[in-house]
Design an enzyme around this catalytic site. Sequence first.
Site, short mmCIF file in Angstrom:
data_model
loop_
_atom_site.label_atom_id
_atom_site.label_comp_id
_atom_site.label_asym_id
_atom_site.label_seq_id
_atom_site.Cartn_x
_atom_site.Cartn_y
_atom_site.Cartn_z
N GLN A 179 0.82 -1.22 0.00
CA GLN A 179 0.00 0.00 0.00
C GLN A 179 0.85 1.27 0.00
O GLN A 179 0.30 2.38 0.04
CB GLN A 179 -0.94 0.01 1.22
CG GLN A 179 -1.97 -1.11 1.22
CD GLN A 179 -3.05 -0.97 0.15
OE1 GLN A 179 -3.19 0.07 -0.50
NE2 GLN A 179 -3.83 -2.02 -0.03
N CYS A 323 -9.55 -8.52 2.07
CA CYS A 323 -9.22 -9.94 2.24
C CYS A 323 -9.70 -10.48 3.58
O CYS A 323 -9.41 -11.60 3.94
CB CYS A 323 -7.71 -10.13 2.14
SG CYS A 323 -6.99 -9.23 0.78
#
Length: 375
Positions: A179, A323
């Site tokens: 990220q 997720c």
Amino acid sequence: MIYLDNSATTKPCGEAVAAMTAAMTEGWANPSSLYGFGIDAAHALRTARNQVAAALGAEHDRIFFTSCGTEADNWAIFGTARRFGKKNKHIITTAIEHHAILNCMKELEAQGFEVTYLQPDAAGHVTIDALKAALRKDTILVSIMMVNNETGALMPISQMAKLTHKLCPDAVFHTDAVQGFLKIPFSAKTLGADLISVSSHKIHGPKGAGGLYISPRLKSFPPLLFGGGQENGYRSGTEATPAIMGFAAACAAVSATFKDDVMREKTMLDDLIVSLQNLEKLHINGAHDAPHILSLSIAGLPTQNTINILQDNDICVSAGSACAKGHRSHVLEAMGVSPALIDGSFRISISRHTTPQELQTLVRVLEQEVLPRAR
Ligand code: PLP
């Protein structure tokens, strides 16, 4: 559709789609083949590696392609454990890592390794002091994420890597930069991390490609896959050239406008926060240091309801980590956010394609359609 779930995945850019199409319709040879067609594919692969290395600020021969960020994380963790064998068994990570790290740690604990989980503060930051207190003579690995995928909190990776190398010169420092790559400025050569994981589909490339940077400081590292010796013997298997070409093209395209995009995203996110601060019952969770991620909560309205109402208005947001479907956020829990706020949490993540008008629409829908349903 207003797509505000860019930390889950991003729209592949035109350059990535064109590069993938070319790799499937024209340059589809096996890069290991010894005739011209194959040699051309090997040349394209080399160019792609150089493009990813340039975007990462890395030595070109230290990027190894994987199938995704999760694979790079698994390789970094299990590879380091294998590198040290039975010698030392202490590992440090944080309680707020992605499950691509946390579930590797669980597996290593089952194998007899001891794992220390550093806790974040209320803003979602893990401090240098916490790391300093945890480092031991027998520490073999420190794995700390660069940007938290739920809150956008940024960790001081450069200082942490430096501290680790000073106090535990043999230990390996890994950062999951999935990220952070092409979202915040850093260069692999100067960051100080030994291992860096990145992923293509978070930066407008296709799914199916990622990479692990292995610093020259690590003279050797255990291979991930054994076979025909591709990826310099580190990860055998015929290279996924369409995905890799798409990844590299996205790296080049996104790098070209990176500084302007990040400034624009930061301004948009700051303006959004100002608008949201006026809304009663809406809470902002954590630090949101990164330009693209914002964690919000509405007490008294379950996350799924918020997602459904926003979806009815053609707005896509996520429940947190894409997720970790259906589970209460371990990140917000570790930060000490109350259960009521965790149960009403959702994540907004923007990209270079997001417009201020889209965010204004989000604020209007939250104000008029979502918040009135909170009890
Ligand atoms: N690490 C972080 C911080 C992530 O946000 C993600 C995906 O959301 C991953 C790892 C896994 O990356 P990939 O989806 O490429 O396996």
